[in-house]
Structures are given as structure tokens and as C-alpha cells.
Design an enzyme around this catalytic site. Structure first.
Site, mmCIF file in Angstrom:
data_model
loop_
_atom_site.group_PDB
_atom_site.id
_atom_site.type_symbol
_atom_site.label_atom_id
_atom_site.label_comp_id
_atom_site.label_asym_id
_atom_site.label_seq_id
_atom_site.Cartn_x
_atom_site.Cartn_y
_atom_site.Cartn_z
ATOM 1 N N ASP A 20 7.403 -108.285 47.570
ATOM 2 C CA ASP A 20 7.446 -109.581 46.895
ATOM 3 C C ASP A 20 7.323 -109.358 45.382
ATOM 4 O O ASP A 20 6.273 -108.949 44.906
ATOM 5 C CB ASP A 20 6.285 -110.437 47.430
ATOM 6 C CG ASP A 20 6.110 -111.721 46.632
ATOM 7 O OD1 ASP A 20 7.062 -112.134 45.941
ATOM 8 O OD2 ASP A 20 5.004 -112.311 46.718
ATOM 9 N N ASN A 22 7.640 -111.721 42.982
ATOM 10 C CA ASN A 22 7.227 -112.848 42.137
ATOM 11 C C ASN A 22 5.949 -113.552 42.603
ATOM 12 O O ASN A 22 5.647 -114.661 42.155
ATOM 13 C CB ASN A 22 8.380 -113.862 41.995
ATOM 14 C CG ASN A 22 8.761 -114.463 43.345
ATOM 15 O OD1 ASN A 22 8.134 -114.154 44.366
ATOM 16 N ND2 ASN A 22 9.768 -115.321 43.354
ATOM 17 N N ASP A 24 4.988 -115.047 45.370
ATOM 18 C CA ASP A 24 4.916 -116.247 46.228
ATOM 19 C C ASP A 24 4.581 -115.882 47.683
ATOM 20 O O ASP A 24 4.645 -116.731 48.578
ATOM 21 C CB ASP A 24 6.219 -117.066 46.149
ATOM 22 C CG ASP A 24 7.424 -116.306 46.669
ATOM 23 O OD1 ASP A 24 7.273 -115.121 47.062
ATOM 24 O OD2 ASP A 24 8.530 -116.883 46.695
ATOM 25 N N PHE A 26 6.185 -113.952 49.677
ATOM 26 C CA PHE A 26 7.402 -113.842 50.478
ATOM 27 C C PHE A 26 8.294 -112.792 49.813
ATOM 28 O O PHE A 26 8.614 -112.912 48.621
ATOM 29 C CB PHE A 26 8.066 -115.227 50.435
ATOM 30 C CG PHE A 26 9.075 -115.494 51.501
ATOM 31 C CD1 PHE A 26 8.693 -116.098 52.696
ATOM 32 C CD2 PHE A 26 10.411 -115.192 51.295
ATOM 33 C CE1 PHE A 26 9.639 -116.382 53.678
ATOM 34 C CE2 PHE A 26 11.351 -115.465 52.272
ATOM 35 C CZ PHE A 26 10.967 -116.072 53.463
ATOM 36 N N ASP A 28 11.439 -110.557 48.497
ATOM 37 C CA ASP A 28 12.661 -111.084 47.875
ATOM 38 C C ASP A 28 13.615 -109.970 47.456
ATOM 39 O O ASP A 28 13.287 -108.787 47.541
ATOM 40 C CB ASP A 28 12.291 -111.981 46.686
ATOM 41 C CG ASP A 28 11.243 -111.329 45.802
ATOM 42 O OD1 ASP A 28 11.421 -110.148 45.465
ATOM 43 O OD2 ASP A 28 10.224 -111.998 45.477
ATOM 44 N N ASP A 97 23.584 -108.875 57.739
ATOM 45 C CA ASP A 97 23.457 -109.367 59.102
ATOM 46 C C ASP A 97 24.422 -110.533 59.289
ATOM 47 O O ASP A 97 24.364 -111.512 58.542
ATOM 48 C CB ASP A 97 22.004 -109.844 59.319
ATOM 49 C CG ASP A 97 21.452 -109.433 60.663
ATOM 50 O OD1 ASP A 97 22.099 -109.754 61.669
ATOM 51 O OD2 ASP A 97 20.374 -108.817 60.684
ATOM 52 N N ASP A 199 24.679 -109.917 64.865
ATOM 53 C CA ASP A 199 23.636 -110.500 65.706
ATOM 54 C C ASP A 199 24.214 -111.034 67.021
ATOM 55 O O ASP A 199 25.219 -111.760 67.008
ATOM 56 C CB ASP A 199 22.989 -111.651 64.927
ATOM 57 C CG ASP A 199 21.721 -112.145 65.573
ATOM 58 O OD1 ASP A 199 20.777 -111.355 65.698
ATOM 59 O OD2 ASP A 199 21.670 -113.339 65.959
ATOM 60 N N GLU A 255 24.986 -106.034 67.945
ATOM 61 C CA GLU A 255 23.829 -106.154 68.830
ATOM 62 C C GLU A 255 24.356 -106.607 70.186
ATOM 63 O O GLU A 255 24.690 -107.782 70.366
ATOM 64 C CB GLU A 255 22.816 -107.161 68.281
ATOM 65 C CG GLU A 255 21.509 -107.106 69.039
ATOM 66 C CD GLU A 255 20.628 -108.309 68.792
ATOM 67 O OE1 GLU A 255 19.406 -108.200 68.956
ATOM 68 O OE2 GLU A 255 21.147 -109.393 68.451
ATOM 69 N N HIS A 331 13.196 -105.323 63.768
ATOM 70 C CA HIS A 331 12.376 -106.513 63.516
ATOM 71 C C HIS A 331 12.061 -107.298 64.787
ATOM 72 O O HIS A 331 11.295 -108.254 64.739
ATOM 73 C CB HIS A 331 13.103 -107.408 62.510
ATOM 74 C CG HIS A 331 14.401 -107.915 63.080
ATOM 75 N ND1 HIS A 331 15.475 -107.089 63.334
ATOM 76 C CD2 HIS A 331 14.780 -109.148 63.485
ATOM 77 C CE1 HIS A 331 16.453 -107.796 63.867
ATOM 78 N NE2 HIS A 331 16.063 -109.044 63.974
ATOM 79 N N ASP A 332 12.682 -106.918 65.911
ATOM 80 C CA ASP A 332 12.392 -107.585 67.188
ATOM 81 C C ASP A 332 11.507 -106.734 68.094
ATOM 82 O O ASP A 332 11.122 -107.182 69.178
ATOM 83 C CB ASP A 332 13.687 -107.852 67.970
ATOM 84 C CG ASP A 332 14.583 -108.873 67.305
ATOM 85 O OD1 ASP A 332 14.070 -109.746 66.579
ATOM 86 O OD2 ASP A 332 15.816 -108.789 67.514
HETATM 87 O O1 TEU Z 1 18.067 -110.958 68.752
HETATM 88 C C1 TEU Z 1 18.698 -111.183 69.967
HETATM 89 C C2 TEU Z 1 17.966 -110.940 71.223
HETATM 90 O O2 TEU Z 1 18.501 -111.229 72.263
HETATM 91 C C3 TEU Z 1 16.592 -110.401 71.302
HETATM 92 O O3 TEU Z 1 16.372 -109.272 70.594
HETATM 93 C C4 TEU Z 1 15.609 -111.514 71.057
HETATM 94 O O4 TEU Z 1 15.628 -111.979 69.781
HETATM 95 C C5 TEU Z 1 14.195 -111.190 71.347
HETATM 96 O O5 TEU Z 1 13.762 -110.117 70.596
HETATM 97 C C6 TEU Z 1 13.948 -111.069 72.778
HETATM 98 O O6 TEU Z 1 12.633 -110.807 72.950
HETATM 99 C C7 TEU Z 1 18.702 -111.385 67.599
HETATM 100 C C8 TEU Z 1 17.850 -111.124 66.381
HETATM 101 O O7 TEU Z 1 17.686 -109.752 66.214
HETATM 102 C C9 TEU Z 1 16.577 -111.896 66.503
HETATM 103 O O8 TEU Z 1 15.693 -111.637 65.452
HETATM 104 C C10 TEU Z 1 16.919 -113.359 66.539
HETATM 105 O O9 TEU Z 1 15.786 -114.108 66.784
HETATM 106 C C11 TEU Z 1 17.967 -113.669 67.608
HETATM 107 O O10 TEU Z 1 19.037 -112.745 67.631
HETATM 108 C C12 TEU Z 1 18.579 -115.025 67.348
HETATM 109 O O11 TEU Z 1 19.398 -114.967 66.232
#
Ligand code: TEU
Length: 568
Positions: A20, A22, A24, A26, A28, A97, A199, A255, A331-332
Site C-alpha cells: 500500500d 498511500n 489507505d 489497501f 495499489d 486477469d 478466470d 483456470e 489467492h484461492d
Molecule cells: O475461482 C474459481 C473457482 O472455481 C474456485 O477456485 C473458487 O473460487 C473457490 O476457490 C472454490 O473454493 C476464480 C477466482 O480465482 C476466484 O478468486 C473467484 O472468486 C472466482 O473465480 C469467481 O470469479
């Protein structure tokens, strides 16, 4: 077209949690710019930036309301252009993305679409009449709990959303929708973006007859095979390739939820002109009990043999056709050492062990921010999680359906919740780990004083430098990029070992994925070669593989046997 992406290593940034600039709270784009030299020093060549487009942030930017402008907390379009420029100046590339299975319900297209049945944008989305009893058009579930259909009073119809009700699914059957997508891709690619992570691309083609799932249990809504790999999927991707991708020397990674290796070949066989590579979920699902009403939260223990089998299936199937991605975190997904390993006294060895398994394989490796310093899952009470997937699942499974107790759910979330990957990047041991001068949008992991970039850079034996070496070795040894893969010791419950072979060179990778010592015996056919140590997380300089090797907990090594004529 050159296949530069085969030799690349990707670093994934989740911008709201990266840096971050600035105050806030979050992260950036200017924050990303400030940290580019750090990423460069790791050795990564490509940055994948999670969504930064305008969005109400219901699903942290995976709900886009304007594909052509940057969300204001991330910065401006000029900041994005500057970032692209700064990345290129450093000889790196950047992919964005592409979230086009759905938009936000606040996108102008959806605002129009919901106005009336004859609105020109009506067919940008899927609208269906209720069943005779007023219920949803079918029993499809949302991946974020409940039904995949939400009723809209205004026109008396339901609209489809595979994710939250603020993420309506686009209707790819409509040529105008596809045209919009190709245009927005062109917009960014003409401004220098080097490719896309796509995605849930596996879901863009729908089974438009919307058949009900057959169920043998009492689940009102089901997420299953109709949610992906629809009949026109590959036709759409081929069209996208013709219309846009083929015009650029770009990198694409889809994905591909719900895909097996056969599907993966379809996506990535170069002669089909679709994508370079896909993300599989199969190796990430090995700790989930299948066919449970509790979905991903119904856990089963980590089994190294299952991991070996699954990863080997993908390595083997895509050996001569197509290409793999290599990842354990994003990130998931939670932190791999907390999920499948030891994030306490053996944290460093364990992080290096998992890194070795992955980076020795064939495919393009992806490093998720913080993985390179061994970040761990965080500790938070249930109420502190921010992710809507967790909140919705809690409501559905614990409160409404009572298929899980609160305690079991809490345990599952502590292992697998997406927020473990989303806590702010730990830069130093100062307040909020140096991520922000303000209040972070999600609490920093309490272990930041022990685990942070500053500490990692100061310790020459750190996980960071180990990753740097792994990346360096990939750059110097073509066998790591192109070598054929072969699993060794398939039934060994502790050791993940394999060879790679390319133009007379052989690489042997062995990793003890357990907390106990393990005995490694090389198969006889490897004993004739002379092996040099490339890498060892227990500082071994020499390894005699002709005898048995007593591997320490989470010990990993990589040894190489050079081509006979190049060593003489
Ligand atoms: O994720 C798609 C997905 O089917 C899974 O990974 C799901 O988000 C979750 O992790 C199941 O537990 C993609 C993105 O990577 C995710 O961050 C988004 O939330 C999702 O699509 C919707 O856009």
C-alpha cells in the site's frame, strides 16, 4: 510464434494485499511499482496481476463493473500504463486477469439487461422463467452457496450466477458478448499487456437446456459436471484465439475448473490453437472428500501418494502434447506448508521441500506472493474472515443445513479458507508488517515479526534465496524446462522422487515430504551415472546415490548427471 512462456517463471500478485503506497490500508498499483525490483531480484520473469478493474469488490475484484478502467483504490489507468512500462523496462512481462465468465451486477450491461425483457442487453446474460411453483429454473448451485439463480422482481425472471448473486454469468452464446470480450482484450493488449490468466474459463459455455442434476441425497442445489466444459467451450476459445490471441506474442493460462487431462490436452495442444496452459484443480483436491454436501470443507488428511499420483498423471499426459502449469498456492488456496506440511519448527525445510517438488517439474511455475518467504496460514476467529465464500458457506452449512458443526467448520476454514492467502504481504517486522501506514483491510498474520521479506533477505539460508536458486537453475539447465518426467518410488509414502531427461542430461529430484527421516534407494538404472549436487536444503555438497541415503525430515535435493560428451 516464440514459446517464451515455457521458460518463464510467474510471480502472482494479489494487489489489494501486496503493498500500500498511500496509507489507505489497501494495496495499489504504485505499491506494485515500488516492489518490482524485489520481484526482479527473485528471478521471476512474468507478473500475473489479479483483477484491478473497476468493481464493487463483492468478490475482491472478480466482479468487474468496467473492464476499461482501474478501480480507484488501486489507482488510475495511467498508473496501470506506468506499471506495464516499468515491468517492461526491467525485461519482465505482465499478464492480467480476464474475468469474463461473469460481470458484476453493477456493470452497465447488467443494469440494462435487468430493465426489461426486450432490452437490447437482455441476452447478454441468462434469464429464465420460474418453474410452475415459482422455484428456480433448475437445481444448479452457486459455488458460493445456495442456488445459482436469483429472482429479479422487475421482470419476474431468474438470472444465472455460478458465483455470488452480484456476479451474473455472461451469455457467450450471444455473439455480441463475445465481440465485447475480444474488444476489451484488444484494448489492454494494445497497451502492452502480455497475456491473460483466464478466470473460470472452463465455464463460459453453458448447457443451455439447463438440465436438473440428478441427486441421491437431499441437497437442494448441486454444483457438478454441468458447471464446466459446456458443448461450445473449445469453439469459443478457438474463436478468441483467432480473433485476438493469435495477433500477439502473448501468454495464456486458463483456470480450467472441472478438467481432467484429456480436457487439458484439448486446451493446450498447440495444433488446436487455444491456450498455452491451464490450471488444474486435481492435485489441490486431494485433501477433499469427494461428493460431500460440505464441498471443499469436508477434509481428508494429506496423502503424499495421492499427490504423487495426481501430479504424475498430469506430467505424463502432457509430456508430448500441451503444457503444464505448476502451482501449490494462489489467492484461492491456503499456504501449502500449513495445509500439507509443517509451518512451525520445520517451516523452512518444509517450504523448500514443496518448492523443490514443484520447481523440478515440467511446466511453467507460479509463485504466489509470500510463498517465496514461507508465509503461513493466519490465525483468526471465524468472525474475522472477510471472504464471502467463507461467510456464505458458514450460513449454509452450519446455520441453515446443519451438515457441519461450527467447530468442524472452523477447523476446515483454518486449513483451507481463501483469506489465508490474502492477508497482507509481510515486508518487515514493523507495524502491519510494513504493508501499510494505515489500517490494513485484512489483519496481518500475527507471525509477521518472524516471517517477513526483510528477515528473508538478511538470511543467506532463507527460503527466498532457495527460490532464487531454483529459478536460476531452471534458467541454466534446459533439462528442467524440457526434460521428460518419470516418477520413481511411486508407492513410497514419504518420498516424492522423479527424474527428468533431456538431450543426454538427467536430473534426479528427491524430496522427503514427511516429518520423519526416510531412506532413499536409487533404482539400479541410475547408478551408472555420475551425479553432481545442484541443490540441497540440508547443505549437502556431495551425495552418493549408490548407497542408501538417510533423508532428514523434509529434506530435498536435486542432482544432475551431465551428458557424457559435455563432461569429458
Ligand atoms: O475461482 C474459481 C473457482 O472455481 C474456485 O477456485 C473458487 O473460487 C473457490 O476457490 C472454490 O473454493 C476464480 C477466482 O480465482 C476466484 O478468486 C473467484 O472468486 C472466482 O473465480 C469467481 O470469479
Amino acid at each position: 510464434m516464440s514459446q517464451w512462456w515455457k521458460e518463464a517463471v510467474v510471480y502472482q500478485i494479489y494487489p489489494r494485499s501486496f503493498y500500500d503506497s498511500n496509507g489507505d490500508g489497501f494495496g495499489d498499483l504504485q505499491g506494485v511499482i515500488q516492489k518490482l525490483d524485489y520481484i526482479k531480484s527473485l528471478g521471476a520473469d512474468v507478473i500475473w496481476l489479479c483483477p484491478v478493474f473497476d468493481s464493487p469488490q463483492d468478490d475482491n475484484g472478480y466482479d468487474i463493473s468496467d473492464y476499461r478502467s482501474i478501480y480507484e483504490k488501486f489507482g488510475t489507468n495511467d498508473d496501470m500504463f506506468q506499471l506495464i512500462d516499468e515491468v517492461h523496462k526491467r525485461g519482465m512481462k505482465i499478464i492480467m486477469d480476464l474475468v469474463v465468465n461473469h460481470t458484476s451486477d453493477e456493470h452497465a450491461w447488467f443494469a440494462e439487461s435487468r430493465k426489461s425483457k426486450d432490452n437490447p442487453y437482455r441476452d447478454y446474460y441468462f434469464w429464465k422463467d420460474p418453474k410452475a411453483d415459482g422455484s428456480e429454473p433448475n437445481n444448479w448451485g452457486s459455488i458460493f452457496s445456495g442456488s445459482a439463480w436469483t429472482f429479479d422482481e422487475r421482470t419476474g425472471q431468474y438470472y444465472l450466477h455460478y458465483f455470488s448473486k452480484k456476479q451474473p454469468d455472461l451469455n457467450w452464446e450471444n455473439e455480441a458478448v463475445r465481440r465485447e470480450v475480444y474488444d476489451l482484450m484488444t484494448f489492454w493488449m494494445d497497451r502492452g499487456v502480455d497475456g491473460w490468466r483466464m478466470d473460470v474459463i472452463g465455464s463460459i459455455s453453458k448447457y443451455v437446456d439447463f438440465p436438473d442434476y440428478e441427486t441421491d441425497d437431499s441437497r437442494p442445489y448441486v454444483v457438478g459436471r454441468y458447471h464446466s466444459n459446456g458443448p461450445r467451450l473449445h469453439e469459443f476459445i478457438q474463436e478468441m484465439n483467432r480473433e485476438v490471441l493469435s495477433r500477439y506474442n502473448c501468454m495464456t493460462v486458463g483456470e480450467a475448473n472441472g478438467s481432467d487431462v484429456e480436457e487439458a490436452k484439448k486446451y493446450t495442444d498447440p495444433s488446436r490453437h487455444e491456450l498455452n496452459m491451464i490450471f488444474t484443480f486435481e492435485h489441490m483436491d486431494i485433501d477433499t472428500k469427494q461428493h460431500s454436501p460440505n464441498g471443499k470443507w469436508q477434509m481428508k488428511p494429506f496423502d503424499p501418494i495421492a499427490l504423487k499420483k495426481t501430479m504424475t498423471r498430469w506430467q505424463t499426459a502432457l509430456m508430448n502434447v500441451g503444457w503444464n502449469t505448476l502451482y501449490f498456492e494462489n489467492h484461492d488456496q491456503p499456504r501449502v506448508i500449513s495445509r500439507w506440511g509443517n509451518d512451525r519448527e520445520l517451516r523452512k525445510q518444509c517450504a523448500k521441500a514443496f518448492a523443490t517438488v514443484l520447481h523440478g517439474m515440467k511446466g511453467t511455475p507460479f509463485i504466489y506472493q509470500g510463498e517465496e518467504i514461507g508465509m503461513t496460514n493466519s490465525k483468526m476467529p471465524l468472525e474475522m474472515y472477510d471472504d464471502l465464500e467463507i461467510k456464505n458457506a458458514y450460513r449454509e452449512l452450519v446455520i441453515e443445513n446443519k451438515t457441519m458443526t461450527k467447530e468442524d467448520f472452523r477447523k476446515a476454514v483454518a486449513k483451507k479458507g481463501r483469506d489465508h492467502a490474502r492477508t497482507p504481504m509481510q515486508w518487515d517486522d514493523g507495524k502491519h508488517a510494513g504493508f501499510t501506514a494505515g489500517e490494513p483491510w485484512l489483519a496481518v498474520n500475527p507471525r509477521y515479526q518472524e516471517i517477513n521479506v526483510k528477515e528473508s533477505l538478511a538470511d543467506e539460508d532463507s527460503i527466498f534465496y532457495y527460490y532464487q536458486k531454483l529459478i536460476g537453475l531452471r534458467k541454466q539447465n534446459k533439462v528442467i524446462v524440457y526434460g521428460d518426467y518419470r516418477l520413481l518410488l511411486g508407492d513410497d509414502p514419504q518420498i516424492f522422487a522423479y527424474t527428468r531427461e533431456y538431450q543426454g542430461e538427467k536430473l534426479l529430484v528427491a524430496v522427503n515430504l514427511s516429518e520423519e527421516k526416510a531412506l532413499f534407494h536409487a533404482p539400479p538404472e541410475l547408478l551408472e551415472d555420475k551425479w553432481d549436487v545442484l541443490l540441497s536444503n540440508y547443505a549437502r555438497e556431495r551425495l552418493d546415490i549408490s548407497g542408501s541415503i538417510d533423508m532428514e525430515p523434509y529434506e530435498a535435493f536435486m542432482v544432475i548427471s551431465r551428458a557424457k560428451d559435455s563432461t569429458s
